[in-house]
Design an enzyme around this catalytic site. Sequence first.
Site, short mmCIF file in Angstrom:
data_model
loop_
_atom_site.label_atom_id
_atom_site.label_comp_id
_atom_site.label_asym_id
_atom_site.label_seq_id
_atom_site.Cartn_x
_atom_site.Cartn_y
_atom_site.Cartn_z
N CYS A 196 0.80 -1.22 0.00
CA CYS A 196 0.00 0.00 0.00
C CYS A 196 0.84 1.27 0.00
O CYS A 196 0.28 2.37 -0.11
CB CYS A 196 -0.95 -0.01 1.19
SG CYS A 196 -1.93 -1.52 1.29
N HIS A 227 -2.32 8.09 6.00
CA HIS A 227 -2.56 6.80 5.33
C HIS A 227 -3.98 6.34 5.66
O HIS A 227 -4.77 6.05 4.77
CB HIS A 227 -1.54 5.77 5.78
CG HIS A 227 -1.77 4.41 5.22
ND1 HIS A 227 -1.53 4.12 3.89
CD2 HIS A 227 -2.24 3.26 5.77
CE1 HIS A 227 -1.84 2.85 3.66
NE2 HIS A 227 -2.28 2.32 4.78
N HIS A 273 -9.71 2.28 -0.52
CA HIS A 273 -8.29 1.94 -0.51
C HIS A 273 -7.90 1.31 -1.84
O HIS A 273 -8.21 0.14 -2.10
CB HIS A 273 -8.01 0.98 0.65
CG HIS A 273 -6.55 0.82 0.96
ND1 HIS A 273 -5.54 1.29 0.15
CD2 HIS A 273 -5.93 0.23 2.02
CE1 HIS A 273 -4.38 1.00 0.70
NE2 HIS A 273 -4.58 0.35 1.82
#
Length: 415
Positions: free
Chosen positions: A167, A309, A344
């Site tokens: 990620c 994040h 995401h």
Amino acid sequence: MENRQSVILGYDIISPLGTDLAAQWEAANLGKSGIGPLTRFAADENFPVRIAGQVPAFDAGPYPFLKPREMANWKSPIFRHALLVAHRALEKSGIEITEKLAPRVAVTFSSAVGGQDAVLTADRRMRETGKMPHPFTNPNSCINMVTGKIAMLTGATGPNFSTITACATGATSMINGAMLLAAGRADVAICGAVDFALVEPIVAGFATMNGAYRHKPGREEPPEAASRPFAADRRGFVVSEGAGAVILATSEFAETHGLDWQIGIGGWSMTGDAHHFVAPYEPTVRRCIAESIADAGICPHDIDAVNAHAASTQAGDRVEHDALRTVFGKKLPPTTANKSMTGHAMGASSAIESVFAVEGMNAGVLVPTINYVPAPEMPMEEIVVAPQALDQEFVLKNAFGFGGCNACIVFKQRT
């Protein structure tokens, strides 16, 4: 080395909020969500995930990178999406890649998941029809083929590679580009990330890991309310897709070619947790944040805003909160979490969110975090819940990935 500072000359994204940057920026300012029912594949009633962040369909006709003849064999969306944003970002940069410049143009573009849809399609073809895979199956699934295709279609012949950090991939792609520029190995770098994780095994796998938001019988809620970073009732990330491209160049190159810029990379850090394959580790997350600020030659109190994040997982959000609180003390800078609206997009997330951060610095605005409900164990009155006008000289972007891959970038306004 000041004249080899990495500056941003162009950028572009596609996300669940849209395929046009201006429209996405407007949607983000309005606090709109791009999350909706999962339609990328047919799932029965027992499939654990019902919602996703999906990129709207777009017309590839106007883009020379995306002509039907060129894309006929490149069926995985990662190619369509990556080539689109790279093309548009390069157009905005004002750079023309000539034969003379080409060896000085690097491509550092990557993906966390890659073209897994191509492998799944080939597997079904073999099982259901007995036919061998299409010859382009493996190229479609190969992550570094994204950088290869971008290089082929732009003519860039400098360093060309893909670094996968789950990620954090979009952020590390930019850091890699900045390192090449600082080392004198390139003058321009086409950086970014793309992901298309909306294939059955990937989505279901995230659900069984208790990472992804999943359907709970008898507890219906609107899709747009599902992604809720830092919130007390967060229940995991919403799987989405998208791509982001950022064109970096040295400040010397920009000045020599008369190219205007406003934002550069002031500092960065990458750390490894060496702790757990999924669960983040606060000491090394904290060190990554602190080192990026120190690398920019500033102190924590100089950071004007944080683009977090914030994936909406129980453990991840808590670790990020604790790390930020340790670095900044009792009062954090205004903090925003774009995944509340976009979901995401795996490795592409930090590229997409970096563009939102840079666009916000240019506009003097922080976009809101939606669906936020304060959590007693980590109260964050600094969370931006409505568009906020704010002059931003330094913005911290956090990105943390599976395997303990941490990457933080400090973006710096030109002074």
